[in-house]
Design a protein around this motif. Structure first.
Motif, PDB file in Angstrom:
ATOM      1  N   MET B   1      18.824  18.314  45.918  1.00  0.00           N
ATOM      2  CA  MET B   1      17.702  19.393  46.068  1.00  0.00           C
ATOM      3  C   MET B   1      17.719  20.370  44.856  1.00  0.00           C
ATOM      4  O   MET B   1      18.644  20.804  44.739  1.00  0.00           O
ATOM      5  CB  MET B   1      17.614  20.047  47.451  1.00  0.00           C
ATOM      6  N   ASP B  33      19.027  25.800  50.682  1.00  0.00           N
ATOM      7  CA  ASP B  33      20.165  25.809  49.765  1.00  0.00           C
ATOM      8  C   ASP B  33      21.044  27.253  49.704  1.00  0.00           C
ATOM      9  O   ASP B  33      20.115  28.081  50.035  1.00  0.00           O
ATOM     10  CB  ASP B  33      19.720  25.458  48.152  1.00  0.00           C
ATOM     11  N   PHE B  35      23.918  29.665  47.595  1.00  0.00           N
ATOM     12  CA  PHE B  35      24.517  29.868  46.153  1.00  0.00           C
ATOM     13  C   PHE B  35      25.700  30.761  46.618  1.00  0.00           C
ATOM     14  O   PHE B  35      25.607  31.812  46.984  1.00  0.00           O
ATOM     15  CB  PHE B  35      23.629  30.399  45.358  1.00  0.00           C
ATOM     16  N   SER B  52      29.836  14.242  51.594  1.00  0.00           N
ATOM     17  CA  SER B  52      29.487  13.858  50.524  1.00  0.00           C
ATOM     18  C   SER B  52      29.886  12.445  50.253  1.00  0.00           C
ATOM     19  O   SER B  52      30.643  11.984  50.965  1.00  0.00           O
ATOM     20  CB  SER B  52      30.394  14.395  49.051  1.00  0.00           C
ATOM     21  N   ILE B  54      30.184  10.532  47.676  1.00  0.00           N
ATOM     22  CA  ILE B  54      30.791  10.193  46.395  1.00  0.00           C
ATOM     23  C   ILE B  54      31.938   9.213  46.482  1.00  0.00           C
ATOM     24  O   ILE B  54      32.331   8.303  46.138  1.00  0.00           O
ATOM     25  CB  ILE B  54      31.356  11.439  45.570  1.00  0.00           C
ATOM     26  N   ALA B 112      34.398   9.440  39.481  1.00  0.00           N
ATOM     27  CA  ALA B 112      34.140  10.802  40.484  1.00  0.00           C
ATOM     28  C   ALA B 112      33.434  11.864  39.775  1.00  0.00           C
ATOM     29  O   ALA B 112      32.607  12.440  40.217  1.00  0.00           O
ATOM     30  CB  ALA B 112      35.414  11.129  40.934  1.00  0.00           C
ATOM     31  N   VAL B 113      33.826  12.157  38.489  1.00  0.00           N
ATOM     32  CA  VAL B 113      33.298  13.244  38.049  1.00  0.00           C
ATOM     33  C   VAL B 113      32.073  12.871  37.204  1.00  0.00           C
ATOM     34  O   VAL B 113      31.207  13.793  37.416  1.00  0.00           O
ATOM     35  CB  VAL B 113      34.350  13.548  36.609  1.00  0.00           C
ATOM     36  N   LEU B 116      29.782  13.310  40.309  1.00  0.00           N
ATOM     37  CA  LEU B 116      29.512  14.827  40.512  1.00  0.00           C
ATOM     38  C   LEU B 116      28.388  15.511  39.521  1.00  0.00           C
ATOM     39  O   LEU B 116      27.692  16.101  39.718  1.00  0.00           O
ATOM     40  CB  LEU B 116      30.959  15.451  40.269  1.00  0.00           C
ATOM     41  N   PHE B 119      25.161  13.797  40.555  1.00  0.00           N
ATOM     42  CA  PHE B 119      24.547  14.527  42.033  1.00  0.00           C
ATOM     43  C   PHE B 119      24.007  15.881  41.772  1.00  0.00           C
ATOM     44  O   PHE B 119      23.154  16.256  42.343  1.00  0.00           O
ATOM     45  CB  PHE B 119      25.514  14.261  43.143  1.00  0.00           C
ATOM     46  N   SER B 120      24.964  16.600  41.111  1.00  0.00           N
ATOM     47  CA  SER B 120      24.572  18.099  40.822  1.00  0.00           C
ATOM     48  C   SER B 120      23.870  18.557  39.860  1.00  0.00           C
ATOM     49  O   SER B 120      23.739  19.389  39.587  1.00  0.00           O
ATOM     50  CB  SER B 120      26.078  18.924  40.788  1.00  0.00           C
ATOM     51  N   LEU B 122      24.450  18.212  36.700  1.00  0.00           N
ATOM     52  CA  LEU B 122      25.003  19.157  35.773  1.00  0.00           C
ATOM     53  C   LEU B 122      24.450  18.902  34.361  1.00  0.00           C
ATOM     54  O   LEU B 122      23.796  17.833  34.245  1.00  0.00           O
ATOM     55  CB  LEU B 122      26.304  18.958  35.755  1.00  0.00           C
ATOM     56  N   THR B 123      24.882  19.753  33.436  1.00  0.00           N
ATOM     57  CA  THR B 123      24.156  19.465  32.110  1.00  0.00           C
ATOM     58  C   THR B 123      22.731  20.019  32.095  1.00  0.00           C
ATOM     59  O   THR B 123      22.045  20.189  30.936  1.00  0.00           O
ATOM     60  CB  THR B 123      24.412  18.187  31.376  1.00  0.00           C
ATOM     61  N   THR B 124      21.918  20.237  33.168  1.00  0.00           N
ATOM     62  CA  THR B 124      20.724  20.953  33.162  1.00  0.00           C
ATOM     63  C   THR B 124      21.316  22.705  33.157  1.00  0.00           C
ATOM     64  O   THR B 124      21.514  23.087  34.024  1.00  0.00           O
ATOM     65  CB  THR B 124      19.894  20.755  34.302  1.00  0.00           C
ATOM     66  N   LEU B 125      21.227  22.876  31.983  1.00  0.00           N
ATOM     67  CA  LEU B 125      21.698  24.280  31.566  1.00  0.00           C
ATOM     68  C   LEU B 125      20.861  25.479  32.280  1.00  0.00           C
ATOM     69  O   LEU B 125      21.525  26.715  32.461  1.00  0.00           O
ATOM     70  CB  LEU B 125      22.083  24.601  30.030  1.00  0.00           C
ATOM     71  N   GLN B 127      17.851  26.682  35.253  1.00  0.00           N
ATOM     72  CA  GLN B 127      16.996  26.229  36.298  1.00  0.00           C
ATOM     73  C   GLN B 127      16.237  27.613  36.592  1.00  0.00           C
ATOM     74  O   GLN B 127      16.696  28.663  36.202  1.00  0.00           O
ATOM     75  CB  GLN B 127      17.672  25.715  37.471  1.00  0.00           C
TER      76      GLN B 127
END
Lengths: 449, 179
Positions: B1, B33, B35, B52, B54, B112-113, B116, B119-120, B122-125, B127
């Motif tokens: 999400m 969610d 944080f 998870s 994964i 695995a990485v 991760l 799914f998470s 990442l690299t969307t710097l 939001q």
């Protein structure tokens, strides 16, 4: 029996963040700069040594026939062994839920990575023509030649490459939440952007943490057999040959124990100054140092047992070449003083740690750990050089004498290692902030119930 | 999400956050969610997340890596380019074990990485949530609960009120404008 705390006082989360993140943006102390210039000199020596080797050839080294493996392989095994404590602390202690690992694990992981970098240099340079190193990788070449997988060389390549990659992933995954914290707190826009890029947009969302916890645990689980396998494979380089003193089934566990022994010693050597320079006595407590000293004592006994067993098995086998190797060449032959150094440093010195006062004295710990590193280097020297310089035919015997280039490269890797380490201390929070907060949270809950 | 628009509530302790999440779940909220500065298993359970998946990705990847490594060694050394050294068999299973094992581990770690990161996201710097003032304390010492505006039980006024009652220090809009 009361044990020392793993975290002194009850700092709040904000205090912990301030203290641990600030190591990366506080101006560096004079001690740091002093070490930095020493490291630079070492790195230059490495560059000079490597350049000379690559341009002129391996003849600049002290290697000869029969001692074809000299400093190159001694330093390779020594450095890769040093790396192992990092993975041991991070992975095995994580799986065993040892809380004391928390504040030292990233430090140890960094040490692993930088030690593996040094280790990796040696087999490549030792090839003589390092620009052909990629020949050990199977790829469909126009020469239509495949690597020989029954040789230990491709095993080494696979083991070291995997070890480095997995250690790097493990280290970076652990860093991501702290890089996000750096992004949120770093002074100045430039640093915020740089840390922001490396933090990969981490927000600390529970949806991400759900996967993160599993992946971190998985990487720990994967690293654990890697520690054992990498050094077992390194030891197989020796054990699969017929050189007197090498062809031994005890090598894999013996090498792994030695690796963890030297790695823990290196953790101490590096941590004691870093802890003082950055004033981290509250997160890296005497309890940590005490536990590491106990690990040194345990692994020293495993080594002592292995040494004794090697002598016993040699005597029991009745093999005259092996008997000559163990009972004449090593204790009385050329370089015998290194053999005795090995015994004193690896067997006698760690016995100090039976005493609690020694385990908690910074001076004793620092000097003992230094001697252990020396002893482990001597052990690699004894195993590699002594077997080769006194093998089957006396007419072929030849003593190994290291050259200046050998020393330049060996001491140079120490400088380069120190350089990488100092930069790591400079730019990255080297105590895992998120994990220490998690620990503080758990400790608070334990007290509450 | 990924939270686009919605409400963000700040809490001082993780226990308050967990309690608030549990209460909201009881009231029918589903798109939550949280944080936090460090992973807390209780938070994940409170907002209704399971384990998870994964490991289900990693295991096949590890097996594929190991099998691929073994097949490659067998094909190159025993079939395509036999090297006769000391009368040893061309297909030598014990000698193929080290590389097979290493490649299994390598593929497991890489998958695995990668999983991760996917799914998470990442690299969307950036939001939208990063624009909420004070959100930077999510990585330091504050605990945030977010409710997406697409949540079936979402109602701007009522939800904000409930969050305040549940102990939120403050409640902010995410994503700008009217949700």
């Amino acid at each position: 029996m009361a044990t020392d705390p793993v975290l002194l006082g009850r700092p709040t989360d904000a205090e912990l963040s301030d203290q641990l993140l600030s190591t990366a943006y506080r101006p560096m102390s004079r001690a740091w700069w002093f070490l930095f210039w020493i490291a630079m000199i070492g790195t230059i020596s490495l560059v000079v040594g490597v350049t000379a080797t690559v341009t002129t050839g391996i003849g600049l080294w002290g290697n000869n026939i029969p001692v074809a493996w000299g400093f190159g392989i001694i330093n390779f095994v020594w450095w890769i062994g040093i790396g192992h404590a990092g993975t041991f602390i991070s992975a095995i202690l994580l799986l065993l839920e040892q809380k004391w690992r928390t504040s030292i694990n990233r430090f140890a992981e960094g040490m692993t990575l930088f030690a593996v970098v040094q280790a990796g240099l040696f087999p490549i340079l030792h090839l003589g023509r390092p620009w052909f190193a990629y020949w050990v990788i199977p790829y469909p070449s126009t020469m239509q030649v495949w690597p020989q997988f029954k040789s230990a060389l491709p095993w080494d390549a696979a083991a070291i490459a995997t070890y480095f990659t997995v250690s790097l992933l493990f280290w970076y995954t652990g860093l991501v939440p702290d890089l996000a914290a750096m992004r949120d707190r770093a002074p100045g826009r430039v640093r915020r952007i740089i840390y922001g890029v490396f933090a990969l947009g981490w927000s600390g969302s529970a949806h991400s943490y759900r996967h993160y916890r599993v992946v971190y645990g998985l990487l720990a689980g994967l690293s654990t057999p890697l520690v054992v396998s990498v050094h077992s494979i390194v030891s197989s380089d020796f054990a699969i040959t017929m050189v007197p003193g090498w062809h031994s089934t005890i090598f894999p566990p013996f090498f792994v124990a030695g690796a963890i022994f030297s790695g823990f010693a290196m953790v101490l050597t590096l941590m004691i100054p870093a802890r003082s320079i950055f004033g981290l006595e509250n997160v890296i407590t005497l309890r940590h140092l005490d536990n590491i000293a106990k690990m040194l004592l345990v692994t020293s006994w495993i080594l002592t047992y292995s040494y004794a067993l090697e002598f016993f098995v040699t005597w029991y086998s009745g093999d005259e070449y092996d008997i000559h190797q163990f009972f004449e060449a090593r204790p009385f032959g050329p370089w015998a003083w290194l053999f005795w150094t090995m015994l004193v440093c690896n067997v006698l010195v760690p016995q100090l740690f039976w005493f609690e006062r020694a385990r908690k004295s910074l001076t004793v710990l620092f000097f003992a750990s230094f001697l252990v590193n020396l002893g482990m280097w001597a052990e690699r020297f004894v195993i590699i050089v002594m077997g080769l310089q006194r093998d089957y035919l006396p007419s072929a015997w030849h003593v190994f004498i290291p050259t200046g280039v050998d020393w330049a490269i060996f001491l140079g890797t120490m400088g380069f290692f120190l350089l990488l380490f100092l930069l790591f201390l400079r730019f990255v929070p080297f105590v895992p902030v998120a994990e220490v907060k998690e620990l503080a949270h758990e400790l608070k809950h334990e007290e509450g119930h | 999400m990924r939270l686009g628009k919605g409400l963000l509530a700040e809490f001082e302790t993780v226990d308050q956050l967990v309690r608030a999440a549990v209460e909201l779940r009881k009231l029918g909220y589903r798109r939550l969610d949280a944080f936090t500065p460090y992973p807390v298993a209780a938070v994940e359970r409170a907002i209704g997340l399971g384990r998870s998946h994964i490991p289900w990705i990693v295991f096949p990847c590890a097996m594929a890596g190991a099998a691929g490594a073994y097949l490659l060694q067998w094909w190159t050394n025993a079939v395509d380019y036999r090297l006769e050294v000391g009368g040893r068999p061309a297909h030598a299973p014990p000698a193929f074990v080290p590389i097979t094992f290493e490649m299994g581990v390598l593929f497991a770690a890489l998958s695995a990485v990668l999983a991760l990161a996917v799914f998470s996201r990442l690299t969307t710097l950036w939001q939208p949530i990063f624009d909420v003032p004070g959100f930077e304390r999510a990585s330091v010492d504050r605990f945030f609960l977010a409710i997406d505006h697409a949540d079936p039980a979402f109602d701007l006024e009522l939800t904000a009120q409930r969050l305040h009652l549940l102990g939120a220090v403050r409640v902010e809009l995410v994503g700008g404008g009217e949700p």
